[in-house]
Each structure stands twice: as C-alpha cells, then as structure tokens.
Design a protein around this motif. Structure first.
Motif, PDB file in Angstrom:
ATOM      1  N   LYS A 231      45.440  33.260  13.133  1.00 52.75           N
ATOM      2  CA  LYS A 231      45.616  32.061  13.860  1.00 52.75           C
ATOM      3  C   LYS A 231      47.432  31.516  14.278  1.00 52.75           C
ATOM      4  CE  LYS A 231      40.893  30.957  14.540  1.00 52.75           C
ATOM      5  NZ  LYS A 231      40.277  29.691  13.947  1.00 52.75           N
ATOM      6  N   SER A 232      48.109  30.980  14.945  1.00 52.18           N
ATOM      7  CA  SER A 232      48.921  29.781  14.668  1.00 52.18           C
ATOM      8  C   SER A 232      49.190  28.918  14.410  1.00 52.18           C
ATOM      9  CB  SER A 232      50.282  30.367  16.387  1.00 52.18           C
ATOM     10  OG  SER A 232      51.137  29.527  16.006  1.00 52.18           O
ATOM     11  N   LEU A 233      49.017  28.088  13.319  1.00 51.95           N
ATOM     12  CA  LEU A 233      48.757  27.115  13.031  1.00 51.95           C
ATOM     13  C   LEU A 233      50.159  25.644  13.541  1.00 51.95           C
ATOM     14  CD1 LEU A 233      47.754  27.388   9.078  1.00 51.95           C
ATOM     15  CD2 LEU A 233      46.477  27.379  10.930  1.00 51.95           C
ATOM     16  N   ARG A 234      50.616  26.157  13.552  1.00 49.29           N
ATOM     17  CA  ARG A 234      52.044  25.312  14.759  1.00 49.29           C
ATOM     18  C   ARG A 234      53.491  26.054  14.959  1.00 49.29           C
ATOM     19  NH1 ARG A 234      51.213  19.586  13.063  1.00 49.29           N
ATOM     20  NH2 ARG A 234      50.093  20.130  11.443  1.00 49.29           N
ATOM     21  N   VAL A 235      53.927  24.884  15.656  1.00 49.21           N
ATOM     22  CA  VAL A 235      54.769  25.148  16.583  1.00 49.21           C
ATOM     23  C   VAL A 235      56.051  24.302  16.519  1.00 49.21           C
ATOM     24  CG1 VAL A 235      55.843  26.210  19.174  1.00 49.21           C
ATOM     25  CG2 VAL A 235      53.055  26.887  18.333  1.00 49.21           C
ATOM     26  N   PHE A 236      57.070  25.240  16.407  1.00 51.46           N
ATOM     27  CA  PHE A 236      58.177  23.949  15.669  1.00 51.46           C
ATOM     28  C   PHE A 236      59.464  24.376  17.250  1.00 51.46           C
ATOM     29  CE2 PHE A 236      56.717  24.650  11.641  1.00 51.46           C
ATOM     30  CZ  PHE A 236      56.623  23.526  10.745  1.00 51.46           C
ATOM     31  N   SER A 237      59.715  23.003  17.580  1.00 53.10           N
ATOM     32  CA  SER A 237      60.669  23.706  18.740  1.00 53.10           C
ATOM     33  C   SER A 237      61.750  22.523  18.548  1.00 53.10           C
ATOM     34  CB  SER A 237      60.359  23.691  20.272  1.00 53.10           C
ATOM     35  OG  SER A 237      59.366  22.501  20.338  1.00 53.10           O
TER      36      SER A 237
ATOM     37  N   THR B 213      61.590  28.985  18.881  1.00 52.41           N
ATOM     38  CA  THR B 213      60.735  28.369  18.445  1.00 52.41           C
ATOM     39  C   THR B 213      60.938  28.611  16.526  1.00 52.41           C
ATOM     40  OG1 THR B 213      59.273  29.336  19.424  1.00 52.41           O
ATOM     41  CG2 THR B 213      59.730  28.086  20.433  1.00 52.41           C
ATOM     42  N   ILE B 214      59.726  28.390  16.809  1.00 45.97           N
ATOM     43  CA  ILE B 214      59.206  28.950  15.164  1.00 45.97           C
ATOM     44  C   ILE B 214      57.636  28.465  14.969  1.00 45.97           C
ATOM     45  CG2 ILE B 214      59.837  28.813  12.497  1.00 45.97           C
ATOM     46  CD1 ILE B 214      62.415  26.444  14.727  1.00 45.97           C
ATOM     47  N   ARG B 215      57.039  29.448  14.219  1.00 42.46           N
ATOM     48  CA  ARG B 215      55.501  29.667  13.959  1.00 42.46           C
ATOM     49  C   ARG B 215      55.218  29.691  12.607  1.00 42.46           C
ATOM     50  NH1 ARG B 215      53.106  29.458  19.712  1.00 42.46           N
ATOM     51  NH2 ARG B 215      54.380  29.943  21.166  1.00 42.46           N
TER      52      ARG B 215
ATOM     53  N   PRO C 164      68.610  30.823  20.558  1.00 44.21           N
ATOM     54  CA  PRO C 164      67.767  31.751  19.901  1.00 44.21           C
ATOM     55  C   PRO C 164      67.598  30.982  18.406  1.00 44.21           C
ATOM     56  CG  PRO C 164      68.821  32.508  21.182  1.00 44.21           C
ATOM     57  CD  PRO C 164      69.957  31.305  21.655  1.00 44.21           C
ATOM     58  N   VAL C 165      66.906  31.462  17.588  1.00 42.58           N
ATOM     59  CA  VAL C 165      66.940  30.595  15.950  1.00 42.58           C
ATOM     60  C   VAL C 165      66.707  32.284  15.249  1.00 42.58           C
ATOM     61  CG1 VAL C 165      65.175  29.474  14.228  1.00 42.58           C
ATOM     62  CG2 VAL C 165      64.994  28.864  16.882  1.00 42.58           C
ATOM     63  N   THR C 166      68.333  32.359  14.878  1.00 44.64           N
ATOM     64  CA  THR C 166      67.800  33.775  13.924  1.00 44.64           C
ATOM     65  C   THR C 166      67.783  33.411  12.901  1.00 44.64           C
ATOM     66  OG1 THR C 166      70.117  32.502  13.239  1.00 44.64           O
ATOM     67  CG2 THR C 166      70.707  33.728  15.175  1.00 44.64           C
ATOM     68  N   CYS C 167      67.704  32.761  11.765  1.00 46.93           N
ATOM     69  CA  CYS C 167      66.836  32.979  11.029  1.00 46.93           C
ATOM     70  C   CYS C 167      66.150  31.456  10.393  1.00 46.93           C
ATOM     71  CB  CYS C 167      68.071  32.857   9.436  1.00 46.93           C
ATOM     72  SG  CYS C 167      69.283  31.576  10.281  1.00 46.93           S
ATOM     73  N   VAL C 168      64.354  31.530   9.226  1.00 46.59           N
ATOM     74  CA  VAL C 168      63.908  30.273   8.413  1.00 46.59           C
ATOM     75  C   VAL C 168      64.209  30.540   7.644  1.00 46.59           C
ATOM     76  CG1 VAL C 168      62.291  31.546   9.158  1.00 46.59           C
ATOM     77  CG2 VAL C 168      62.195  28.895   9.208  1.00 46.59           C
ATOM     78  N   CYS C 169      63.600  30.036   6.586  1.00 44.06           N
ATOM     79  CA  CYS C 169      63.121  30.540   5.164  1.00 44.06           C
ATOM     80  C   CYS C 169      62.415  28.802   4.771  1.00 44.06           C
ATOM     81  CB  CYS C 169      64.398  30.342   4.283  1.00 44.06           C
ATOM     82  SG  CYS C 169      65.041  29.335   4.314  1.00 44.06           S
ATOM     83  N   PHE C 170      61.475  28.706   3.788  1.00 42.54           N
ATOM     84  CA  PHE C 170      61.329  27.969   3.235  1.00 42.54           C
ATOM     85  C   PHE C 170      62.023  27.940   1.859  1.00 42.54           C
ATOM     86  CE2 PHE C 170      57.089  30.182   5.075  1.00 42.54           C
ATOM     87  CZ  PHE C 170      56.874  28.635   5.435  1.00 42.54           C
ATOM     88  N   SER C 171      61.625  26.066   1.848  1.00 40.63           N
ATOM     89  CA  SER C 171      61.450  25.277   0.634  1.00 40.63           C
ATOM     90  C   SER C 171      61.256  25.877  -0.707  1.00 40.63           C
ATOM     91  CB  SER C 171      61.657  23.703   0.563  1.00 40.63           C
ATOM     92  OG  SER C 171      60.473  23.366   0.609  1.00 40.63           O
ATOM     93  N   PRO C 172      61.902  25.546  -2.124  1.00 38.45           N
ATOM     94  CA  PRO C 172      60.811  26.334  -3.153  1.00 38.45           C
ATOM     95  C   PRO C 172      59.248  25.784  -3.125  1.00 38.45           C
ATOM     96  CG  PRO C 172      63.406  25.101  -3.105  1.00 38.45           C
ATOM     97  CD  PRO C 172      63.113  25.216  -1.896  1.00 38.45           C
ATOM     98  N   ASP C 173      58.952  24.391  -2.923  1.00 33.82           N
ATOM     99  CA  ASP C 173      57.280  23.981  -3.241  1.00 33.82           C
ATOM    100  C   ASP C 173      57.078  23.667  -1.708  1.00 33.82           C
ATOM    101  OD1 ASP C 173      58.800  21.948  -1.249  1.00 33.82           O
ATOM    102  OD2 ASP C 173      59.152  20.572  -2.525  1.00 33.82           O
ATOM    103  N   GLY C 174      57.778  24.813  -0.828  1.00 32.18           N
ATOM    104  CA  GLY C 174      56.629  24.900   0.438  1.00 32.18           C
ATOM    105  C   GLY C 174      55.983  23.703   1.005  1.00 32.18           C
TER     106      GLY C 174
END
Length: 793
Positions: free
Chosen positions: A45-51, A35-37, A56-66
């Motif tokens: 607080k945890s606003l949202r969970v992405f499943s 999952t990604i939180r 296993p999820v190994t990496c995550v990043c935001f887009s330039p505009d968020g």
C-alpha cells in the motif's frame, strides 16, 4: 528465484528513483509526475504522498535514521520531508536541475549531483547539517579538474615535499616546516599521508606550541553497538576498542583495517586496557568476568570469574605484569598477570570505584569513585597515600601525567580538575562541557589534556592556563572514550554511534636549539631506571640494579621525543643515564615522592551519609527539622489505622473530578475511620452502558480514597478499556510478573489536587469478571496489582 514479490502501483509517470528505508520495511519512490510516494513492502500500500516539486522528481533518498526524506528535481529544488507528518522541513534551490542525491551513512551531510550547461560538464555540491531542524545549508560547489591540471598540482606538491626532506636532512628544520605547510596548501593535498608522516617525524623533535586545528582523519567502523573503551599501543600503529556488542577489536591505525575481533565475553564490555608494548590486554564486562588477552594473537589467555557484580574499571601497569580491577560490589584489587592471582585488596573508598589510572613507573595508582573522591595508592604496600576531595559529583574518569606528579579527573557534573600529587592539592578546575565528562587523558608532553563528554564534544585543555584550546564535534552521539596517540599528534575517540574516530592535531612546533642535557628529562630517566630494576617475585616491589640494552635505550630516546624532549642529544641522555644508574639506590620511598594526606576523622561515620557533612551542627539541625515534621504530621493527620500506608494521610479527593453519572452522591455513602469496601448488591448498576456487578468505595478518615467498579463479564471490561483508550490515549502499561496482572493507567493533575488522579484498567487472569477499573487519589495505590514505586522508577 527471480520471482516478482510485489508490484507497487500509483505513480502516473515513469519512476525515476527508489530507495529502501534503513529503519522500517518501507520503500520510497520518485516519479516524473512530480510526487514522492512512501510504500509498505509487506502490504504493497501507498502510505503517504509527498508533493511540492514544480516538475519531475529525479532523485530521492532516506536520512541515516530513516526519519526524513531528501528529494531533488528538475526545478533545481532540494527538499527535506518529515516522514511521519508528511510536511516539508526545508528547501534549498540551485540554479540548475538536480541529478542525484546521496545521504551519508553517518552524520548529517548530503551530496548532490547537479546538471551542467554547455561550458560545464557538471558539479558536485556537499551540504552540511541537512537533517537538523531549521537549518541553513552552507554548500560547497566543486568543479572537476582535467587530468593535466591534476598532474600539475601533484608535481607541485611532490617538489615542495622533496625540498622539505632535503632541508630536514641538512638540519634546517624551520625551513622544512615552512615547505611542508606550503605543500599542504596545494588544493587536494592538505591531509596527504606523505606530508603528515614527514611532519609528524619532524614535530617529534620539538615541543608543541600553538594548536592550529583538529580535523577528523579516519573513521573505524565494525562494532555492532556503542564503543565503550579505547586503548592505544605505544608504537602508535594499533589500538584496541571494547564495545557493547560483547567484542574487542584490534585496529590498524594506518589502514583503518580491523586486524582481530576478540570474542568470548557473554555480555557488553565496560572497560579495557593494554600495556605499553601491546602484549597484554585486560577487559571487563557486565558478565562479571575479567579476561586477559594476547592482542597480537587474538586469543584469550585467562578468564577470571568469581565477581559478584560487573567490572567497572581496569588498568594495566606499563610492563604488563599487573592489573587493577574494580567491581561494582565495592572490591578493588591488584592482580598479577597473566594468571590473575589477587595480590592485595585496596580498601578505602566509601563506594565502588568508577575509574583508575596507573602511574608511568607502575608503582602507584589513582582511583576515582562514586563517593566523589580520588585516592592515591602505593601498589607495593596497598596503602592509601592521599585522599583528594573537591568534586561535586561522582568521578567518572582519571589520568596520571607522564612524570607522575599530577592527575586530571572528570566527574558527572561536567567539570575537569587538575590535582598536584606531590602535595595533594587541587590546582585548577576546567569548565566548559554542558554534560557529564566520561573520559580524560593527558598529552605525552604533559602540557595539555583532552576530555570527552556526553555533549558530543572533545575539548583540549591547556593545563597551565586552564583555557580550552580547541573544541571539536563530529560524533553523531555521546562520546564514551578519548585518548592521545603516543606522540601527541593525533587523538582517538569512541562514541555511542558505534564508531572510533581518529583526529589529526595540527600543532605549530616550538623549534629549539639542540643541547646535550636538560633537567626536564630527569623524571623520564628516573622512570626508565625504575622500570628496568628487577622485580621482587610477582609483586610490584623492585630491588637491585637496573639493567637495559641498546633496544631499550632507543625506546627511551623515542619516548623523550614524544615527551617534548626530542631536542636533547642522545649522547647527552646516555651520559646522564649512566651517571644516574651508578648512584641508583632503588625506587625512592613513597613519602619522598608524595605527601601523605588523609581526611580528618569526624565523630560520625561519613561513609553512611549520601552527602558530606562538614560540621555536627548541620546534622543536628537536620534531625531537629525531621522531628518537628513528624510532630506536626501526627497532630494534623492522626495516627492512622493498622496496615494503612502513611502516604494516604496526605491524599485529597474531589468527587466533582470523576464522571460517574450512575453513582449515588458521596453523602449517601457510609463513612468509616478505616478503609472499607461498600457496595450495593441488588441495584442495577451500569457505567457507559456496561452492566456492573459491584461498586466498591474505599474510605480513610472520612475521605474517599478509591472507587473501583467491577463489570459483569470480561467482555464489558474490554469495552470499557476501548472507551478509555479512545478518550485518553494509550496510557501506560505495567505487567506484574508474579501475579500476571496487566494494568493500563492514566494520570491527571488538576488545580487544588496536588498528587493527581489515577485511572486504571486492571486485567486479572484469576478474576472471573476479567478484572476491574478504578479511580484513585492516593499517592500510592491501594491495590497490590497497581504499579507503585517500581512503575515510577
């Protein structure tokens, strides 16, 4: 201090990656639980969970505009998520697990590190358009080279480049260009600095042929707001940019480094210009000042105040002795530099000037304005020589050719036009932009022009055929400026994305045999003689014999190579220059260079009209239609009472559209020809369970125009406001700064009701009951506190 500020708990397996949002106080994390939180830093607080990952999820990043997330996992899937909705936007699968994902700071590219197998140590994938809706990602996978393989490729490149230099020294230019292109074909060396520098030196000797490609070469970042204007020095190694962050920045084009930051303006800049040598710069701003700078020292020489509105356009003569300044108040002046003394005012435009360009000899100027015309000015006398009409929208940009014989302009309608200044005729119209054109420039050889538009594209035009040779995109937002380099081998562009970008232009040269003289160089020699004729005092008028030295002649030869005349031998140029100097009688009069062309005067004042009227019959027809409308309106709607807005006569109202269960029927209410407030004191009034103190009905011509209810106390007003907010949403808000009233309103459009119904909640600080709530069907509200025309604007 090293203290732990907050602990975020929720994952059921080890956390593998985390990243901060560039647009909000949020953190995103990925975990081995698949999952990604999304976390709120302030509350924890945890606003949202992405499943969705199957491992296993190994990496995550935001887009330039968020606004988006990109995640990668051991299942080999790369997923893009929408943060607001939590939905999966796109999915790309790789045959191997994903190790790392990184998003570019600007643009839409994503770099992905892939795991390798026993024979491969790993791969790097570059994905384009990773944050666009419904994209199909084309990705390029690169395998690392060994050190020995890289050395062999570099040796191959160096050997071919050295052979190209030997051929160029021997005069075999055709073979030299072939070897340079072969050297650039070696993987990894297509845009090597050494190859581009050698090719630029050789290409300056010959005219440009086919444009093969335009590629982004370098990006300059540092402005903290949109970049509004650009100017390039004649040396080609420096450029000046003006931004809405109230600063100018001087850039080193070879290294991309910011040399100086020129500060002093108190508001965003609107325009900037420099002379050819880069010794004088002028900038205009919305702070209603014009500043004169010494770019090399980074110092402000003079600040010119006294303008009643902001500066819209400015230009500097090539020798740096004068400047043109246009203001939004309609003034357009010729100034002496560096003191900024006003020499003369150029009058003629019906509206304020939006763009201006000076001829290469500094004797003439072309301006474009909001009145959709261009004007050619004689700076020595201040006289308007030509009025060029043809644009369908206001002019936004203008440029003059290197020989001063034609001009190119762009307008807000998205078209580019070429004008012949010798005759004052429109020669060609270029179409292709899907938005307004904001910047134009003509190439040093006078054969092509570049335009930048709000559609985020740069377009290079063939001025003879009118065809678009190349269109390129790269900015993440609207383009605000575009200029050629002095040798025509590169472009500079600026945009709302706060960057300045350098584009390499890959020209195919037209190799020609060297000759002693060609008449194509005559206009440039005449310009050289005019510029080296002494000036008469501080004015632009020049008198006497031209004088120059060896350094000036070398600059002339260098300029001829930029103009596409580098194949003329310097000895022949010097011989012809001396011959022209012996016969020199001063700059030719304006009438001999340009045909005087003025528009025909009509019996009416065309400047008072918002649109051009070609014939008096059209004006008479418009007046007749207006009179007929007024007569019909008076017959069907009456004259109305004093103080009643005319718009009320067209209002219609249907009682069935309003839900007031506790109100008496409309037929029981009194009617009057004029507006009145009718209420029923003593009755028990309520609405949605809130006690009311009064209900006002406002009539006009027997039609109900407005119903206003007054709660008994401010608490009831707040309860009704919350009721409407739950039912209809947030609505719109308007604050009257004079009275302090706050109005929240909604509007509906229903069949049989043209203008719609407005519902408003008005908070009045001077009202004991806190304010009122009213329904109105009037095109303009009856209450002064309700937003009228200002709100719609």
């Amino acid at each position: 201090s090293g203290k732990c500020l907050r602990t975020l708990e929720g994952h059921t397996a080890p956390v593998t990656a985390a990243a901060f949002s560039p647009a909000a106080p949020h953190v995103v994390s990925s975990s081995g639980d698949g999952t990604i939180r999304l976390w709120d830093i302030r509350s924890g607080k945890s606003l949202r969970v992405f499943s969705g990952h199957s491992g296993p999820v190994t990496c995550v990043c935001f887009s330039p505009d968020g606004r988006s997330l990109v995640s990668g996992g051991r299942d080999g899937s790369l997923r893009t998520w929408d943060i607001r909705s939590g939905t999966l936007e796109s999915l790309v699968r790789f045959p191997v697990p994903i190790r790392t994902v990184v998003a570019a700071r600007r643009g839409t590219r994503v770099a992905v590190s892939l795991a390798g197998d026993r024979k491969d140590t790993g791969r790097l994938a570059l994905l384009d358009d990773a944050f666009r809706e419904r994209y199909r990602i084309p990705y390029r996978v690169c395998t690392p080279l060994t050190a020995s393989e890289a050395d062999l490729l570099e040796q191959d490149f160096r050997g071919k480049l050295a052979e190209a230099e030997r051929c160029a020294t021997a005069g075999d230019y055709r073979r030299a260009f072939e070897l340079i292109d072969t050297a650039r074909a070696v993987p990894g060396f297509e845009y090597a600095d050494d190859a581009l520098a050698l090719r630029r030196i050789l290409a300056a000797r010959f005219p440009n042929g086919k444009l093969r490609d335009i590629r982004e070469f370098r990006s300059f970042t540092g402005h903290e707001g949109p970049v509004q204007a650009l100017a390039v020095f004649s040396s080609g190694d420096r450029a000046l940019s003006a931004g809405r962050d109230n600063t100018l920045r001087l850039w080193d084009l070879k290294t991309g480094r910011c040399i100086h930051t020129l500060e002093g303006h108190e508001a965003p800049l609107t325009c900037a210009a420099v002379d050819e040598e880069g010794t004088v710069a002028v900038s205009g701003s919305t702070d209603r000042t014009l500043r004169v700078w010494h770019p090399g020292k980074g110092a402000c020489v003079k600040t010119l105040r006294g303008y009643s509105d902001y500066i819209t356009a400015t230009a500097v003569t090539p020798d740096g002795g004068h400047a043109l300044c246009a203001c939004r108040d309609g003034s357009f002046r010729l100034l002496g530099l560096p003191d900024g003394a006003s020499l003369r005012e150029l009058k003629g435009h019906a509206s304020h000037v939006t763009a201006v360009a000076v001829s290469p000899d500094g004797m003439y100027a072309v301006s474009g304005a909001m009145d959709r015309t261009l004007r050619l000015w004689d700076l020595a006398s201040g006289r308007c020589l030509q009025v060029l009409e043809g644009h369908g929208d206001y002019v936004t940009a203008v440029a003059v050719s290197p020989d001063g014989m034609y001009a190119v302009s762009g307008d807000n309608g998205g078209t580019v036009r070429r004008w012949g200044l010798r005759t004052g005729d429109l020669l060609r119209t270029f179409t292709g932009h899907t938005g307004p054109v904001v910047s134009v420039d003509i190439g040093p050889d006078g054969m092509t022009a570049v335009s930048g538009g709000r559609d985020r594209t740069l377009r290079v035009w063939d001025l003879k055929t009118g065809q678009c040779r190349h269109a390129v995109e790269g900015h993440a937002d609207e383009i605000t400026a575009a200029v050629y380099g002095p040798d025509g081998q590169f472009l500079l562009s600026a945009g709302m994305d706060e960057t300045v970008r350098m584009w390499h232009m890959d020209w195919e040269p037209r190799i020609r045999e060297f000759v002693r003289w060609d008449e194509a160089a005559r206009p440039h020699l005449e310009r050289f003689l005019i510029r080296h004729t002494p000036r008469s005092g501080e004015d632009v008028v020049r008198e006497g014999r031209p004088e120059w030295n060896d350094g000036d002649f070398e600059a002339l030869c260098r300029e001829l190579s930029h103009r596409g005349c580098g194949w003329i031998e310097p000895d022949g140029v010097k011989e012809r220059l001396e011959q022209m100097a012996r016969q020199w009688q001063g700059p030719p009069p304006a009438e001999k260079r340009y045909a005087v062309k003025q528009p025909e005067k009509a019996w009416y004042d065309n400047r008072l009209l918002l649109f051009p009227v070609k014939h008096w019959k059209y004006a008479a027809a418009a007046v007749a239609v207006l009179l007929l409308y007024l007569i019909v309106s008076s017959l069907f709607h009456g004259t109305g009472g004093p103080g009643v807005p005319d718009g009320f006569r067209d209002a219609k109202f249907r009682m069935s559209l309003i839900e007031f269960p506790d109100m008496a029927p409309l037929e029981q209410q009194p009617r009057d020809r004029h507006m009145k407030a009718c209420h029923r004191p003593g009755d028990e009034l309520s609405f949605q369970g809130v006690p009311l103190s009064a209900i006002h009905y406002l009539f006009y011509d027997g039609r109900l125009m407005e119903i206003r209810i007054y709660p008994a106390d401010p608490g009831g007003l707040n309860r009704l406001w919350k009721y409407y907010r739950r039912r209809f949403g947030r609505g719109r808000q308007f604050v009257d700064e004079q009275t302090g009233k706050i109005t929240r309103f909604w509007q509906w459009r229903k069949s049989g009701f043209k203008r719609g119904i407005r519902l408003a909640v008005e908070f009045d600080p001077e009202e004991e009951r806190g304010g009122s709530i009213f329904y109105t069907s009037a095109p303009r509200p009856l209450s002064t506190g309700f937003p009228g025309r200002r709100m719609r604007r």
